[in-house]
Structures are given as structure tokens and as C-alpha cells.
Motif scaffolding. Sequence first.
Motif, mmCIF file in Angstrom:
data_model
loop_
_atom_site.group_PDB
_atom_site.id
_atom_site.type_symbol
_atom_site.label_atom_id
_atom_site.label_comp_id
_atom_site.label_asym_id
_atom_site.label_seq_id
_atom_site.Cartn_x
_atom_site.Cartn_y
_atom_site.Cartn_z
ATOM 1 N N UNK A 96 39.211 36.713 31.730
ATOM 2 C CA UNK A 96 38.519 35.418 31.609
ATOM 3 C C UNK A 96 38.222 34.817 32.979
ATOM 4 N N UNK A 97 39.165 34.875 33.892
ATOM 5 C CA UNK A 97 38.923 34.343 35.230
ATOM 6 C C UNK A 97 37.911 35.195 36.004
ATOM 7 N N UNK A 98 37.961 36.512 35.819
ATOM 8 C CA UNK A 98 37.011 37.366 36.531
ATOM 9 C C UNK A 98 35.580 37.097 36.076
ATOM 10 N N UNK A 99 35.408 36.785 34.790
ATOM 11 C CA UNK A 99 34.071 36.472 34.287
ATOM 12 C C UNK A 99 33.491 35.235 34.968
ATOM 13 N N UNK A 100 34.372 34.382 35.488
ATOM 14 C CA UNK A 100 33.936 33.197 36.223
ATOM 15 C C UNK A 100 33.756 33.475 37.711
ATOM 16 N N UNK A 101 34.042 34.707 38.126
ATOM 17 C CA UNK A 101 33.870 35.074 39.521
ATOM 18 C C UNK A 101 35.067 34.812 40.403
ATOM 19 N N UNK A 102 36.212 34.485 39.794
ATOM 20 C CA UNK A 102 37.402 34.207 40.586
ATOM 21 C C UNK A 102 38.080 35.505 41.026
ATOM 22 N N UNK A 103 38.728 35.470 42.188
ATOM 23 C CA UNK A 103 39.551 36.584 42.637
ATOM 24 C C UNK A 103 40.914 36.482 41.966
ATOM 25 N N UNK A 104 41.525 37.629 41.729
ATOM 26 C CA UNK A 104 42.787 37.683 40.999
ATOM 27 C C UNK A 104 43.837 38.423 41.795
ATOM 28 N N UNK A 105 45.042 37.878 41.804
ATOM 29 C CA UNK A 105 46.227 38.613 42.244
ATOM 30 C C UNK A 105 47.027 38.855 40.968
ATOM 31 N N UNK A 106 47.022 40.091 40.495
ATOM 32 C CA UNK A 106 47.609 40.429 39.199
ATOM 33 C C UNK A 106 48.906 41.191 39.406
ATOM 34 N N UNK A 107 49.943 40.789 38.692
ATOM 35 C CA UNK A 107 51.233 41.444 38.869
ATOM 36 C C UNK A 107 51.932 41.688 37.548
ATOM 37 N N UNK A 108 52.642 42.792 37.480
ATOM 38 C CA UNK A 108 53.565 43.125 36.387
ATOM 39 C C UNK A 108 54.340 44.346 36.843
ATOM 40 N N UNK A 109 55.326 44.725 36.071
ATOM 41 C CA UNK A 109 56.110 45.911 36.430
ATOM 42 C C UNK A 109 55.242 47.166 36.459
ATOM 43 N N UNK A 110 54.340 47.281 35.490
ATOM 44 C CA UNK A 110 53.617 48.540 35.273
ATOM 45 C C UNK A 110 52.154 48.490 35.678
#
Length: 236
Positions: free
Chosen positions: A24-38
Amino acid sequence: MSTPAKVVIVTGASQGIGAAIVLAFRKLGYAIVATSRSIKPSDDPDVLTVAGDIGCPATAQRVVSEGVARFGRIDTLVNNAGIYIGRPFTEHSTSGYNAVVNANVAGFFHITQLAIAQMQQQSSGHVVSVTASIADTAYSGVYSALAALTKGGINAATKSLAIEYARKGIRVNAVAPGIIRSPMHAAEAHAVLGDLNPLGHIGEMNDIAEAVLFLDAAPFITGEILHVDGGQSAGR
């Protein structure tokens, strides 16, 4: 690399609601720092992935420092990571309790502390946490004590932080989902689970993502716990 409109950290980002929030944020053109274990590396130059246990202070430090190094700032933190173990209170094991507290509480504490410190340098920012409607609306036969202890605690902390940082340009909110069609619930249980709320069906992951986007775009809202639960929190 493009110049993003905003930079958003999303925890628990590899699947389910977290992945929907990233999209959803990428569709707005925002940059993402995405994190999880896997989480796996991304081919998108505006998506930085950081693998690790978000309950570990070192992981939180890497997420924030690598995000700032890559994109220059942190505008929004979405605390989505969390786990739910449904069993009677007296049957919870110490290891299960520790796992829930690590993901739900430590995972919130460490990265929120670091993100707010960064936001203070910018005099702006937004923290929005995905909690749980069941944390403050208990149902007979649904085991929610650890959710109330952990996610309910984040709801309370949300209000406290909203007031603490209101004059510093930082807003703090939460989205409290009801039962959502996600990998957390088996498909064969959806119909039964849907009966737990007044609308008679479970929600979609995009319902939560849209609620997060709404709060992020609402500059006069802070300290809000937005229930997205089909009326579950209102009663039956």
C-alpha cells in the motif's frame, strides 16, 4: 534510485498484513524499510529489507541506521510484528510467554525508541502500531490474556507517547484489527470466525493497510486507537 515521497519502516513485513502495508505504501511512491525474521532481499531500489528478530535491540538498530543511511530519514514507523498464542491462561508455557513478549513488547519498544529519536532530529514523524481488538474486548472461549497484556499495553503506550511527543511534531496512533483473512487463520475457520463480529464476516488485510494509510495522512489525529474489526469492539 528515485527520490521517495516518504520513508516508512514496516516490521513483520514479509507476509500477511505487513506485506499488504508495504504494498500500500509503495503504491503511493514511498520508500520502505521492511524487516522480519525471514524477509528476502528486494529487487525494488526503494525497498530495503533487513532480516532479523525485531525483539533484539541489535536488529532494531540495524533497521533504523540502515534505513537512514539508504534514504536519509524515517518519516513513519509501522509496528506490525507480533504473535498470538491462543490457549487457556494456565496452559501458557514460559517459553511461549517469552516469545509473545519478545515479539509484541520488545519488538515495539526498541525500534520505537530509536525511530522517535530519529524523528526528533527531523521535528516530524508518525508511529502507528498494529495491535488487536481482542486486547480490550474479551469474548468467552477466546483466549486473549496475553494479547491483552501485550497488545493492550501498546494501546496504552500509544496514548502516553502521543502526549509526550505532541509538541515535538511526532504523532503516535494504533490500528486494532479484528479477525482478518491472513495466514494466521486457516481458511476452513473463516466462516466460524466471521460470526464473532456484527458484520458477520472477517476482514481483509487491505482493510488494515488502508487504516494505516488513513492515519498516516491525517495530521490532526494522534493518540487514536482505530478499531478495524467489523464492530467487534462495539459489542454483540
